[in-house]
Write a protein that holds these residues in place. Structure first.
Motif, PDB file in Angstrom:
ATOM      1  N   LEU A 131       0.827  -1.197   0.000  1.00 56.84           N
ATOM      2  CA  LEU A 131       0.000   0.000   0.000  1.00 56.84           C
ATOM      3  C   LEU A 131       0.869   1.258   0.000  1.00 56.84           C
ATOM      4  CD1 LEU A 131      -3.026   0.809   0.176  1.00 56.84           C
ATOM      5  CD2 LEU A 131      -2.717   0.969   2.651  1.00 56.84           C
ATOM      6  N   ALA A 132       1.952   1.254   0.766  1.00 52.60           N
ATOM      7  CA  ALA A 132       2.835   2.418   0.845  1.00 52.60           C
ATOM      8  C   ALA A 132       3.537   2.697  -0.474  1.00 52.60           C
ATOM      9  CB  ALA A 132       3.860   2.214   1.952  1.00 52.60           C
ATOM     10  N   ALA A 133       3.670   1.686  -1.314  1.00 50.03           N
ATOM     11  CA  ALA A 133       4.358   1.856  -2.593  1.00 50.03           C
ATOM     12  C   ALA A 133       3.471   2.478  -3.668  1.00 50.03           C
ATOM     13  CB  ALA A 133       4.888   0.512  -3.086  1.00 50.03           C
ATOM     14  N   ILE A 134       2.175   2.602  -3.414  1.00 44.86           N
ATOM     15  CA  ILE A 134       1.250   3.182  -4.395  1.00 44.86           C
ATOM     16  C   ILE A 134       1.300   4.699  -4.279  1.00 44.86           C
ATOM     17  CG2 ILE A 134      -1.150   3.303  -5.157  1.00 44.86           C
ATOM     18  CD1 ILE A 134      -1.569   0.537  -3.907  1.00 44.86           C
ATOM     19  N   ARG A 135       1.665   5.356  -5.354  1.00 46.44           N
ATOM     20  CA  ARG A 135       1.898   6.805  -5.325  1.00 46.44           C
ATOM     21  C   ARG A 135       0.654   7.623  -5.649  1.00 46.44           C
ATOM     22  NH1 ARG A 135       5.911   6.478  -2.087  1.00 46.44           N
ATOM     23  NH2 ARG A 135       7.722   5.344  -2.905  1.00 46.44           N
ATOM     24  N   VAL A 136      -0.388   7.014  -6.190  1.00 45.95           N
ATOM     25  CA  VAL A 136      -1.611   7.738  -6.532  1.00 45.95           C
ATOM     26  C   VAL A 136      -2.596   7.576  -5.374  1.00 45.95           C
ATOM     27  CG1 VAL A 136      -3.503   7.971  -8.176  1.00 45.95           C
ATOM     28  CG2 VAL A 136      -1.229   7.312  -8.985  1.00 45.95           C
ATOM     29  N   PRO A 137      -2.917   8.661  -4.656  1.00 45.74           N
ATOM     30  CA  PRO A 137      -3.757   8.524  -3.458  1.00 45.74           C
ATOM     31  C   PRO A 137      -5.096   7.831  -3.706  1.00 45.74           C
ATOM     32  CG  PRO A 137      -2.742  10.691  -3.520  1.00 45.74           C
ATOM     33  CD  PRO A 137      -2.432  10.047  -4.839  1.00 45.74           C
ATOM     34  N   ALA A 138      -5.765   8.146  -4.810  1.00 41.72           N
ATOM     35  CA  ALA A 138      -7.071   7.539  -5.073  1.00 41.72           C
ATOM     36  C   ALA A 138      -6.938   6.035  -5.271  1.00 41.72           C
ATOM     37  CB  ALA A 138      -7.716   8.181  -6.294  1.00 41.72           C
ATOM     38  N   VAL A 149      -7.299   0.340  -3.112  1.00 43.21           N
ATOM     39  CA  VAL A 149      -6.655  -0.906  -2.680  1.00 43.21           C
ATOM     40  C   VAL A 149      -6.934  -1.165  -1.202  1.00 43.21           C
ATOM     41  CG1 VAL A 149      -4.426  -2.045  -2.319  1.00 43.21           C
ATOM     42  CG2 VAL A 149      -4.887  -0.825  -4.456  1.00 43.21           C
ATOM     43  N   LEU A 150      -6.826  -0.129  -0.372  1.00 44.92           N
ATOM     44  CA  LEU A 150      -7.105  -0.298   1.050  1.00 44.92           C
ATOM     45  C   LEU A 150      -8.547  -0.737   1.267  1.00 44.92           C
ATOM     46  CD1 LEU A 150      -6.526  -0.030   4.062  1.00 44.92           C
ATOM     47  CD2 LEU A 150      -6.957   2.439   3.857  1.00 44.92           C
ATOM     48  N   ALA A 151      -9.493  -0.061   0.611  1.00 42.89           N
ATOM     49  CA  ALA A 151     -10.903  -0.411   0.776  1.00 42.89           C
ATOM     50  C   ALA A 151     -11.171  -1.836   0.308  1.00 42.89           C
ATOM     51  CB  ALA A 151     -11.781   0.573   0.015  1.00 42.89           C
ATOM     52  N   ALA A 152     -10.545  -2.238  -0.793  1.00 40.69           N
ATOM     53  CA  ALA A 152     -10.749  -3.593  -1.299  1.00 40.69           C
ATOM     54  C   ALA A 152     -10.223  -4.629  -0.317  1.00 40.69           C
ATOM     55  CB  ALA A 152     -10.067  -3.743  -2.657  1.00 40.69           C
ATOM     56  N   ARG A 153      -9.046  -4.376   0.259  1.00 39.89           N
ATOM     57  CA  ARG A 153      -8.480  -5.327   1.226  1.00 39.89           C
ATOM     58  C   ARG A 153      -9.357  -5.431   2.473  1.00 39.89           C
ATOM     59  NH1 ARG A 153      -5.146  -8.349  -1.432  1.00 39.89           N
ATOM     60  NH2 ARG A 153      -4.724  -9.233   0.629  1.00 39.89           N
ATOM     61  N   GLY A 170     -13.165 -20.253  -0.827  1.00 41.32           N
ATOM     62  CA  GLY A 170     -12.553 -19.357  -1.792  1.00 41.32           C
ATOM     63  C   GLY A 170     -12.938 -17.913  -1.533  1.00 41.32           C
ATOM     64  N   VAL A 171     -12.018 -16.998  -1.819  1.00 35.54           N
ATOM     65  CA  VAL A 171     -12.290 -15.568  -1.701  1.00 35.54           C
ATOM     66  C   VAL A 171     -11.726 -14.865  -2.929  1.00 35.54           C
ATOM     67  CG1 VAL A 171     -12.420 -15.453   0.811  1.00 35.54           C
ATOM     68  CG2 VAL A 171     -10.187 -15.255  -0.308  1.00 35.54           C
ATOM     69  N   SER A 172     -12.294 -13.698  -3.243  1.00 33.24           N
ATOM     70  CA  SER A 172     -11.838 -12.943  -4.401  1.00 33.24           C
ATOM     71  C   SER A 172     -12.114 -11.467  -4.155  1.00 33.24           C
ATOM     72  CB  SER A 172     -12.562 -13.412  -5.670  1.00 33.24           C
ATOM     73  OG  SER A 172     -12.071 -12.739  -6.822  1.00 33.24           O
ATOM     74  N   VAL A 173     -11.377 -10.599  -4.862  1.00 31.18           N
ATOM     75  CA  VAL A 173     -11.499  -9.161  -4.643  1.00 31.18           C
ATOM     76  C   VAL A 173     -11.276  -8.424  -5.948  1.00 31.18           C
ATOM     77  CG1 VAL A 173      -9.052  -8.804  -4.079  1.00 31.18           C
ATOM     78  CG2 VAL A 173     -10.776  -7.274  -3.099  1.00 31.18           C
ATOM     79  N   SER A 174     -11.865  -7.228  -6.056  1.00 37.95           N
ATOM     80  CA  SER A 174     -11.713  -6.400  -7.252  1.00 37.95           C
ATOM     81  C   SER A 174     -11.889  -4.942  -6.851  1.00 37.95           C
ATOM     82  CB  SER A 174     -12.768  -6.792  -8.303  1.00 37.95           C
ATOM     83  OG  SER A 174     -12.682  -5.975  -9.453  1.00 37.95           O
ATOM     84  N   HIS A 175     -11.234  -4.048  -7.581  1.00 39.78           N
ATOM     85  CA  HIS A 175     -11.435  -2.612  -7.354  1.00 39.78           C
ATOM     86  C   HIS A 175     -11.207  -1.865  -8.660  1.00 39.78           C
ATOM     87  CE1 HIS A 175      -7.059  -1.873  -7.411  1.00 39.78           C
ATOM     88  NE2 HIS A 175      -6.959  -2.970  -6.676  1.00 39.78           N
ATOM     89  N   ALA A 176     -11.925  -0.746  -8.809  1.00 32.57           N
ATOM     90  CA  ALA A 176     -11.806   0.047 -10.035  1.00 32.57           C
ATOM     91  C   ALA A 176     -12.394   1.427  -9.810  1.00 32.57           C
ATOM     92  CB  ALA A 176     -12.532  -0.643 -11.202  1.00 32.57           C
ATOM     93  N   ASP A 177     -11.543   2.439  -9.788  1.00 33.92           N
ATOM     94  CA  ASP A 177     -11.968   3.840  -9.824  1.00 33.92           C
ATOM     95  C   ASP A 177     -13.083   4.166  -8.829  1.00 33.92           C
ATOM     96  OD1 ASP A 177     -10.119   4.136 -11.815  1.00 33.92           O
ATOM     97  OD2 ASP A 177     -11.567   4.083 -13.455  1.00 33.92           O
TER      98      ASP A 177
END
Length: 226
Positions: free
Chosen positions: A34-41, A46-50, A94-101
């Protein structure tokens, strides 16, 4: 504990504004990524998805979100920290996750599961890429639809959800798709069916259910569905 396959779709802000949720629930390796992601949005997505994934795992296992033991493993290189999420203490789940904009989705099922979410206004392309990614019948059907752009988007999320299930034969995959009008999202959930179930890969069948975010995040369920 919730039996059966289910999915939840929410906005990133819905998840991050929920009480008790935050980076403190993530594992050290997740925090490093998470710390390596430079775009705040994108970092928020990613945080919300996790976090939403943890809530799904908690509902399915009966364990607190901080104790679900989520891990990730790449099926290609065999290394941990990336690839498909899984629960080492619950190998049958099983578990799965997705995120987009600004949108996030997560799912859990008694067996392999895949979920994908996209903004309803998005239009996938270009066509040469779609030809490589989408099954031929799905692509031809979408292009012949009254609104090809929307039909291609729906075919895209179905294809992504099927891919995340793993590699069962198409006839052994149950697929369900929704449009979440409240959040302007299109979501698909794929699960591995029992052999001989007879559900086609592109069929919209009974199977996974879409829970409202309030089922996991708390608060009243909004009128008009999830």
């Amino acid at each position: 504990m919730t039996p059966g396959a289910f999915a939840v779709v929410a906005t990133t802000r819905e998840v991050l504004d929920a009480p008790g949720l935050g980076p403190h629930l993530l594992a050290p390796w997740e925090l490093r990524r998470l710390a390596a992601i430079r775009v705040p949005a994108r970092a928020d997505d990613v945080l919300a998805a996790r976090l939403l994934l943890r809530l799904c795992a908690a509902r399915a296992t009966g364990r607190p979100p901080a104790a679900t033991g989520l891990a990730q493993r790449c099926p290609d290189c065999g290394r941990s920290g990336h690839g498909r999420p899984h629960l080492p203490a619950h190998p049958g789940l099983g578990v799965s996750v997705s995120h987009a904009d600004g949108l996030v989705a997560a799912a859990a099922a008694p067996g392999p599961v895949g979920v994908d979410v996209e903004p309803a206004a998005r239009r996938p392309g270009p066509l040469p890429v779609l030809r490589r990614v989408l099954p031929g019948p799905d692509l031809h059907e979408a292009l012949a639809a009254p609104d090809p752009g929307l039909a291609l988007l729906r075919a895209w999320v179905r294809s992504e959800a099927r891919f995340k299930v793993g590699r069962p034969p198409p006839e052994d995959v149950l697929l369900k798709e929704w449009t979440d009008h409240r959040r302007a999202a299109v979501v698909a959930v794929a699960t591995a069916a029992e052999a001989g179930a007879g559900a086609g890969a592109g069929a919209v069948t009974a199977g996974p259910v879409l829970l409202p975010p309030s089922a996991l995040l708390g608060g009243p369920a909004p009128a008009g569905g999830p």
